[in-house]
Scaffold this active site. Structure first.
Site, PDB file in Angstrom:
ATOM      1  N   GLY A 141       3.770   1.450  -1.575  1.00  0.00           N
ATOM      2  CA  GLY A 141       4.596   1.437  -2.786  1.00  0.00           C
ATOM      3  C   GLY A 141       4.022   2.382  -3.838  1.00  0.00           C
ATOM      4  CG  HIS A 181       1.178  -8.195 -16.975  1.00  0.00           C
ATOM      5  ND1 HIS A 181       1.003  -7.081 -17.755  1.00  0.00           N
ATOM      6  CD2 HIS A 181       2.132  -7.873 -16.083  1.00  0.00           C
ATOM      7  CE1 HIS A 181       1.819  -6.127 -17.343  1.00  0.00           C
ATOM      8  NE2 HIS A 181       2.519  -6.583 -16.323  1.00  0.00           N
ATOM      9  CG  ASP A 202      -0.702  -5.778 -20.546  1.00  0.00           C
ATOM     10  OD1 ASP A 202       0.388  -5.202 -20.577  1.00  0.00           O
ATOM     11  OD2 ASP A 202      -1.003  -6.606 -19.666  1.00  0.00           O
ATOM     12  CB  ALA A 259      -0.944  -0.005   1.209  1.00  0.00           C
ATOM     13  CG  ASN A 283       7.282 -12.429  -6.006  1.00  0.00           C
ATOM     14  OD1 ASN A 283       7.055 -11.704  -5.049  1.00  0.00           O
ATOM     15  ND2 ASN A 283       8.058 -12.064  -7.000  1.00  0.00           N
ATOM     16  CB  VAL A 323      -1.317  -5.568  -9.288  1.00  0.00           C
ATOM     17  CG1 VAL A 323      -0.467  -4.573 -10.076  1.00  0.00           C
ATOM     18  CG2 VAL A 323      -2.799  -5.226  -9.410  1.00  0.00           C
TER      19      VAL A 323
HETATM   20  P1  NAX Z   1       7.135  -0.664  -5.322  1.00  0.00           P
HETATM   21  O1  NAX Z   1       8.449  -1.337  -5.086  1.00  0.00           O
HETATM   22  O2  NAX Z   1       7.073   0.816  -5.459  1.00  0.00           O
HETATM   23  O3  NAX Z   1       6.137  -1.053  -4.150  1.00  0.00           O
HETATM   24  C1  NAX Z   1       5.959  -2.364  -3.731  1.00  0.00           C
HETATM   25  C2  NAX Z   1       5.551  -2.272  -2.262  1.00  0.00           C
HETATM   26  O4  NAX Z   1       5.167  -3.580  -1.870  1.00  0.00           O
HETATM   27  C3  NAX Z   1       6.674  -1.829  -1.341  1.00  0.00           C
HETATM   28  O5  NAX Z   1       6.213  -0.747  -0.539  1.00  0.00           O
HETATM   29  C4  NAX Z   1       6.972  -3.072  -0.517  1.00  0.00           C
HETATM   30  O6  NAX Z   1       7.342  -2.747   0.832  1.00  0.00           O
HETATM   31  C5  NAX Z   1       5.646  -3.792  -0.565  1.00  0.00           C
HETATM   32  N1  NAX Z   1       5.727  -5.236  -0.394  1.00  0.00           N
HETATM   33  C6  NAX Z   1       6.658  -6.095  -0.863  1.00  0.00           C
HETATM   34  N2  NAX Z   1       6.388  -7.338  -0.463  1.00  0.00           N
HETATM   35  C7  NAX Z   1       5.249  -7.266   0.251  1.00  0.00           C
HETATM   36  C8  NAX Z   1       4.479  -8.240   0.945  1.00  0.00           C
HETATM   37  N3  NAX Z   1       4.857  -9.514   0.986  1.00  0.00           N
HETATM   38  N4  NAX Z   1       3.362  -7.831   1.580  1.00  0.00           N
HETATM   39  C9  NAX Z   1       2.999  -6.528   1.573  1.00  0.00           C
HETATM   40  N5  NAX Z   1       3.700  -5.570   0.952  1.00  0.00           N
HETATM   41  C10 NAX Z   1       4.801  -5.940   0.301  1.00  0.00           C
HETATM   42  O7  NAX Z   1       6.517  -1.405  -6.598  1.00  0.00           O
HETATM   43  P2  NAX Z   1       5.296  -0.923  -7.512  1.00  0.00           P
HETATM   44  O8  NAX Z   1       5.806  -0.050  -8.587  1.00  0.00           O
HETATM   45  O9  NAX Z   1       4.196  -0.430  -6.652  1.00  0.00           O
HETATM   46  O10 NAX Z   1       4.900  -2.329  -8.216  1.00  0.00           O
HETATM   47  C11 NAX Z   1       4.276  -3.359  -7.492  1.00  0.00           C
HETATM   48  C12 NAX Z   1       4.146  -4.617  -8.338  1.00  0.00           C
HETATM   49  O11 NAX Z   1       3.330  -4.371  -9.482  1.00  0.00           O
HETATM   50  C13 NAX Z   1       5.470  -5.151  -8.901  1.00  0.00           C
HETATM   51  O12 NAX Z   1       5.506  -6.562  -8.719  1.00  0.00           O
HETATM   52  C14 NAX Z   1       5.374  -4.825 -10.377  1.00  0.00           C
HETATM   53  O13 NAX Z   1       6.142  -5.721 -11.162  1.00  0.00           O
HETATM   54  C15 NAX Z   1       3.901  -5.008 -10.610  1.00  0.00           C
HETATM   55  N6  NAX Z   1       3.345  -4.419 -11.836  1.00  0.00           N
HETATM   56  C16 NAX Z   1       2.337  -5.102 -12.444  1.00  0.00           C
HETATM   57  C17 NAX Z   1       1.705  -4.617 -13.567  1.00  0.00           C
HETATM   58  C18 NAX Z   1       0.603  -5.382 -14.225  1.00  0.00           C
HETATM   59  O14 NAX Z   1       0.120  -4.912 -15.252  1.00  0.00           O
HETATM   60  N7  NAX Z   1       0.140  -6.517 -13.718  1.00  0.00           N
HETATM   61  C19 NAX Z   1       2.130  -3.343 -14.202  1.00  0.00           C
HETATM   62  C20 NAX Z   1       2.917  -2.474 -13.299  1.00  0.00           C
HETATM   63  C21 NAX Z   1       3.871  -3.177 -12.366  1.00  0.00           C
HETATM   64  O15 NAX Z   1       5.046  -3.483 -13.076  1.00  0.00           O
END
Ligand code: NAX
Length: 334
Positions: free
Chosen positions: A17, A190, A162, A15, A108, A132
């Site tokens: 991020g 994706h 997409d 949340a 993951n 996501v």
């Molecule tokens: P950020 O690194 O800015 O934020 C991720 C946040 O998740 C961080 O605040 C981290 O502390 C938190 N986090 C990590 N592991 C966690 C867990 N086990 N439980 C709760 N919180 C956790 O990344 P952001 O840019 O927000 O991207 C998030 C994810 O979206 C990434 O995996 C990214 O690859 C994916 N995406 C998916 C897309 C899609 O179309 N499906 C597109 C955009 C994005 O690339």
């Protein structure tokens, strides 16, 4: 007058991020469920994100949103998924340099196993879960297999970004507005193997291929542009898509919450049961229609030509590999 409707409780991981931060204020404002639907937020973070989350909660307070009834901020999954109507699983560990896809799936996979179990134990039995965090299709499959008691049709992986990217490219090429581009399916994963299907898309009610007659552009420019758009944004911005990804997540929730307009569909990955000849048991991007009662169906009977079939096969093969690799890494049969 405050609304008398029961709030919809939305749990969001990651949340604090980039995507989470771009999403939660819009949920709280009413932009997803409507202007007379109260909402409650369960915000879930880990590690340093928990500290940042305190600031996010302060900002939510400072918005004084009329529709926001409750905010829970936590690192505890049981508390975080308690009574959730929707779970947006955004947080995930990003792929680092030198990391194999199998390693990423293993790391993951453990996260999404734990989250799936906690959702099964704590969320409402009617909860809907949108994944996501990448690799989102396989992460969603892992969560689905781990969440006992939650129907498998309530698990989704996001391909809407997409879809939106594809519509925008077709609008630009045809000199139209993206609102008249419809019927866009993102088949499969994706990832860079996804197939944005221009053969079934429409522009202003006509077949996209009758409006854009440059078949070489559709096959050789449009498809890779959509497939690699995420990388292009990273290259330009120095960071991955965040506002557009949050927007697509909210579009997905809205499209699954409200009935789909007649004649159209939306793209989201759901558990395959063999539709369109796809191997059952993978989360596959399909054309989806949401019905008036809130259930959904895969749009059947779309023509798939030989070109489309070959593209769909590539993305199906990748998802089967991901499933096999995740199964091996986790030591379970997904
Ligand atoms: P950020 O690194 O800015 O934020 C991720 C946040 O998740 C961080 O605040 C981290 O502390 C938190 N986090 C990590 N592991 C966690 C867990 N086990 N439980 C709760 N919180 C956790 O990344 P952001 O840019 O927000 O991207 C998030 C994810 O979206 C990434 O995996 C990214 O690859 C994916 N995406 C998916 C897309 C899609 O179309 N499906 C597109 C955009 C994005 O690339």
């Amino acid at each position: 007058m405050p609304s008398t409707k029961a709030p919809i409780r939305v749990a969001v991981t990651g949340a604090a991020g980039n995507i989470g931060y771009a999403a939660i204020f819009r949920i709280a404002s009413g932009a997803v469920f409507g202007p007379d639907q109260p909402v409650a937020l369960n915000l879930i973070e880990v590690g340093p994100g928990l500290n940042a989350l305190k600031g996010v909660v302060m900002e939510l307070e400072d918005c004084a949103f009329p529709l926001l009834t409750d905010v829970v901020a936590t690192g505890d999954l049981n508390e975080g998924f308690k009574d959730a109507d929707w779970c947006l699983l955004i947080g995930a560990v990003p792929r680092k340099q030198g990391m194999e896809r199998k390693d990423l799936l293993g790391i993951n996979g453990k996260i999404f196993t734990g989250q799936g179990e906690a959702i099964g134990k704590n969320a409402k039995k009617t909860v809907k879960v949108l994944v996501v965090g990448n690799p989102c299709n396989t992460n969603a499959l892992i969560a689905l297999r781990s969440a006992s008691g939650i129907p498998e049709q309530n698990f989704f992986a996001m391909t809407r970004l997409d879809e939106n990217r594809a519509k925008s490219q077709l609008a630009a090429k045809s000199g139209t507005h993206n609102s008249v581009v419809k019927n866009m399916v993102i088949w499969g994963n994706h990832s860079a193997t996804q197939y944005p299907d221009f053969t079934n898309a429409t522009i202003g009610g006509k077949k996209a291929t009758d409006v854009i007659t440059d078949s070489a552009w559709l096959k050789e420019t449009f498809i890779p542009t959509v497939q690699k758009r995420g990388a292009a944004v990273i290259e330009a911005r120095g960071a991955s898509s965040a506002a557009s990804a949050a927007n697509a997540a909210l579009d997905t929730v809205r499209s699954l919450h409200f009935p789909t307009p007649a004649g159209d569909w939306h793209s989201v990955a759901v558990l395959s049961k063999g539709e369109y000849g796809i191997t059952p048991g993978i989360l596959f991007g399909y054309p989806i229609r949401t019905k008036a009662d809130g259930s959904w169906e895969i749009v059947q009977g779309l023509p798939i030509d030989e070109f489309s079939r070959s593209k769909i096969k590539i993305t199906e093969t990748e998802l089967l590999e991901e499933r096999a690799q995740a199964s091996e890494a986790l030591g379970i049969k997904l």
